[in-house]
Scaffold this active site. Structure first.
Site, PDB file in Angstrom:
ATOM      1  N   TRP A  13       7.320  10.999 -25.556  1.00  0.00           N
ATOM      2  CA  TRP A  13       8.051  10.434 -26.688  1.00  0.00           C
ATOM      3  C   TRP A  13       9.544  10.755 -26.582  1.00  0.00           C
ATOM      4  O   TRP A  13      10.390   9.895 -26.814  1.00  0.00           O
ATOM      5  CB  TRP A  13       7.470  10.953 -27.984  1.00  0.00           C
ATOM      6  CG  TRP A  13       7.793  10.210 -29.248  1.00  0.00           C
ATOM      7  CD1 TRP A  13       7.834  10.755 -30.496  1.00  0.00           C
ATOM      8  CD2 TRP A  13       8.083   8.813 -29.439  1.00  0.00           C
ATOM      9  NE1 TRP A  13       8.142   9.798 -31.439  1.00  0.00           N
ATOM     10  CE2 TRP A  13       8.301   8.590 -30.813  1.00  0.00           C
ATOM     11  CE3 TRP A  13       8.198   7.727 -28.577  1.00  0.00           C
ATOM     12  CZ2 TRP A  13       8.619   7.341 -31.346  1.00  0.00           C
ATOM     13  CZ3 TRP A  13       8.508   6.468 -29.101  1.00  0.00           C
ATOM     14  CH2 TRP A  13       8.706   6.286 -30.465  1.00  0.00           C
ATOM     15  N   ARG A  33      12.445  22.093 -21.500  1.00  0.00           N
ATOM     16  CA  ARG A  33      12.225  23.540 -21.384  1.00  0.00           C
ATOM     17  C   ARG A  33      11.881  23.923 -19.952  1.00  0.00           C
ATOM     18  O   ARG A  33      12.271  24.982 -19.462  1.00  0.00           O
ATOM     19  CB  ARG A  33      11.113  23.978 -22.342  1.00  0.00           C
ATOM     20  CG  ARG A  33      10.934  25.502 -22.391  1.00  0.00           C
ATOM     21  CD  ARG A  33       9.888  25.921 -23.401  1.00  0.00           C
ATOM     22  NE  ARG A  33      10.275  25.664 -24.761  1.00  0.00           N
ATOM     23  CZ  ARG A  33      11.059  26.462 -25.485  1.00  0.00           C
ATOM     24  NH1 ARG A  33      11.565  27.567 -24.948  1.00  0.00           N
ATOM     25  NH2 ARG A  33      11.339  26.158 -26.734  1.00  0.00           N
ATOM     26  N   SER A 141       3.847   3.796 -32.867  1.00  0.00           N
ATOM     27  CA  SER A 141       4.845   3.686 -31.794  1.00  0.00           C
ATOM     28  C   SER A 141       4.427   4.476 -30.566  1.00  0.00           C
ATOM     29  O   SER A 141       4.873   5.606 -30.377  1.00  0.00           O
ATOM     30  CB  SER A 141       6.190   4.224 -32.302  1.00  0.00           C
ATOM     31  OG  SER A 141       6.020   5.498 -32.902  1.00  0.00           O
ATOM     32  N   LYS A 194      -3.586  10.807 -39.661  1.00  0.00           N
ATOM     33  CA  LYS A 194      -4.199   9.719 -38.892  1.00  0.00           C
ATOM     34  C   LYS A 194      -4.736  10.207 -37.554  1.00  0.00           C
ATOM     35  O   LYS A 194      -5.671   9.626 -36.997  1.00  0.00           O
ATOM     36  CB  LYS A 194      -3.215   8.569 -38.698  1.00  0.00           C
ATOM     37  CG  LYS A 194      -1.869   8.948 -38.084  1.00  0.00           C
ATOM     38  CD  LYS A 194      -1.834   8.817 -36.581  1.00  0.00           C
ATOM     39  CE  LYS A 194      -0.482   9.201 -36.018  1.00  0.00           C
ATOM     40  NZ  LYS A 194      -0.398   9.033 -34.570  1.00  0.00           N
ATOM     41  N   ASP A 247       0.030   3.127 -38.612  1.00  0.00           N
ATOM     42  CA  ASP A 247      -0.134   4.203 -37.639  1.00  0.00           C
ATOM     43  C   ASP A 247      -1.611   4.508 -37.406  1.00  0.00           C
ATOM     44  O   ASP A 247      -2.026   4.830 -36.286  1.00  0.00           O
ATOM     45  CB  ASP A 247       0.591   5.456 -38.144  1.00  0.00           C
ATOM     46  CG  ASP A 247       1.226   6.260 -37.019  1.00  0.00           C
ATOM     47  OD1 ASP A 247       0.938   5.967 -35.855  1.00  0.00           O
ATOM     48  OD2 ASP A 247       1.998   7.185 -37.316  1.00  0.00           O
ATOM     49  N   VAL A 282      -0.445  16.956 -25.368  1.00  0.00           N
ATOM     50  CA  VAL A 282      -1.088  17.609 -26.507  1.00  0.00           C
ATOM     51  C   VAL A 282      -1.691  16.570 -27.436  1.00  0.00           C
ATOM     52  O   VAL A 282      -1.046  15.578 -27.794  1.00  0.00           O
ATOM     53  CB  VAL A 282      -0.059  18.458 -27.281  1.00  0.00           C
ATOM     54  CG1 VAL A 282      -0.688  19.039 -28.548  1.00  0.00           C
ATOM     55  CG2 VAL A 282       0.480  19.563 -26.395  1.00  0.00           C
TER      56      VAL A 282
END
Length: 336
Positions: A13, A33, A141, A194, A247, A282
């Site tokens: 994302w 990171r 999205s 959701k 969503d 994740v």
């Protein structure tokens, strides 16, 4: 006017939003990171692990230190997994300045505090970052489609309408349309819960059930989300919008949905550990299930799908028992 935007999190994302923002002439700094991710992007202009077929323009600079990432930035975009938002915000706190807008695209609820992500950011960063300068950017999205410049509509939400409109203006492109919604609580509850329903939809698919079962999960799922949201002060109509029904539908049905994928694998017999150990990204719904289950118990909200998913993930309930338990519940009116 073009803005200087720092995107924290070089996952799918964060990568997709960096590409989208750069297409509108903004100066984008993508913070990673992991040093190997940053070096991979710098050398090949592609993310070696996430959206690896997407070209990242040279106008997106890739950095690994906070000082460079934050220098002169108008906006921070927090694109890490939700469980990492508090620790990241704590690390960033020394770099905040007056007038900064902090945008959360992380979807989830913090288990220990039961806070949504903008609440976590405000808790750590204000003052000097006012609550109204913490903006949620949520909606149906998938990163894969945004990076490919496919038509997408999402929502900017803040208690400060001018801040929401500021984010709307920055993120709008010919392919990405942004609406404003002032119901921050409803937007974040819908966009987070959701993911639990997506796990349920995936379990249904994994068990070999069809469209009827999926439709039941979606419609009864939105009823659960609305009950919880309204109990927490959200506006009912928010849950029929992009961050509610929109969503929910995309996450419960899409091939890109990692939460639906996790549920499908569990429905086919895999354990939670087996699935998560093999996932590159994740599945936010796992931690959100724990937090929302706690919330529903504390508030006395009837959330049978959430309860069943919690028992599957954390108490060893077999997926087929989920179906048996849900289908054999006491008969009720649909609106109850």
């Amino acid at each position: 006017m073009p803005s200087i935007i720092s995107v924290f999190g070089a996952g799918s994302w964060g990568t997709a939003l960096s590409v989208s923002l750069a297409s509108q002439g903004h100066t984008v700094r993508l913070w990673a990171r992991r040093h190997e991710i940053a070096q991979g992007i710098i050398k090949t202009r592609r993310n070696p692990e996430y959206l690896s077929d997407v070209d990242i323009p040279s106008t997106v600079s890739v950095v690994t230190d906070f000082a460079t990432a934050t220098d002169g930035a108008d906006c921070w975009v927090i694109a890490t997994p939700s469980h990492a938002v508090r620790s990241l915000a704590t690390e960033l706190a020394e770099y905040v300045h007056q007038g900064l807008t902090v945008i959360s695209v992380a979807k989830g609820i913090e288990s220990k505090t039961e806070m949504t992500m903008t609440s976590v950011l405000a808790d750590v960063l204000s003052p000097p970052v006012p609550v109204g300068h913490c903006v949620a950017l949520y909606g149906p999205s998938h990163a894969e489609e945004v990076a490919a410049h496919q038509p997408t509509t999402i929502v900017a939400s803040s208690t400060d309408k001018k801040q929401a409109q500021f984010v709307q203006k920055i993120f709008m492109t010919p392919h990405l349309r942004i609406y404003v919604n002032m119901d921050v609580r409803g937007v974040e509850i819908g966009g987070s819960v959701k993911n639990i329903m997506a796990i349920a939809s995936g379990i249904s698919d994994g068990l070999g059930f069809g469209d009827n079962a999926r439709a039941a999960v979606i419609t009864r799922g939105i009823a659960e989300i609305q009950r919880l949201g309204c109990a927490m002060g959200a506006e009912p109509q928010t849950f029929t919008g992009l961050t509610g029904l929109g969503d929910l539908v995309v996450t419960c049905t899409s091939k890109y949905s990692r939460n639906r994928h996790l549920g499908e694998a569990i429905g086919k017999g895999a354990s939670l550990d087996e699935v998560t150990n093999h996932m590159n990204m994740v599945a936010e719904g796992v931690n959100t299930t724990r937090a929302v289950y706690q919330l529903s118990q504390r508030l006395g909200i009837d959330m049978p799908i959430t309860d069943a998913i919690y028992r599957i993930l954390f108490e060893g309930l077999r997926p087929i028992e989920l179906v048996e338990n849900l289908m054999s519940r006491t008969p009720k009116d649909e609106k109850s």
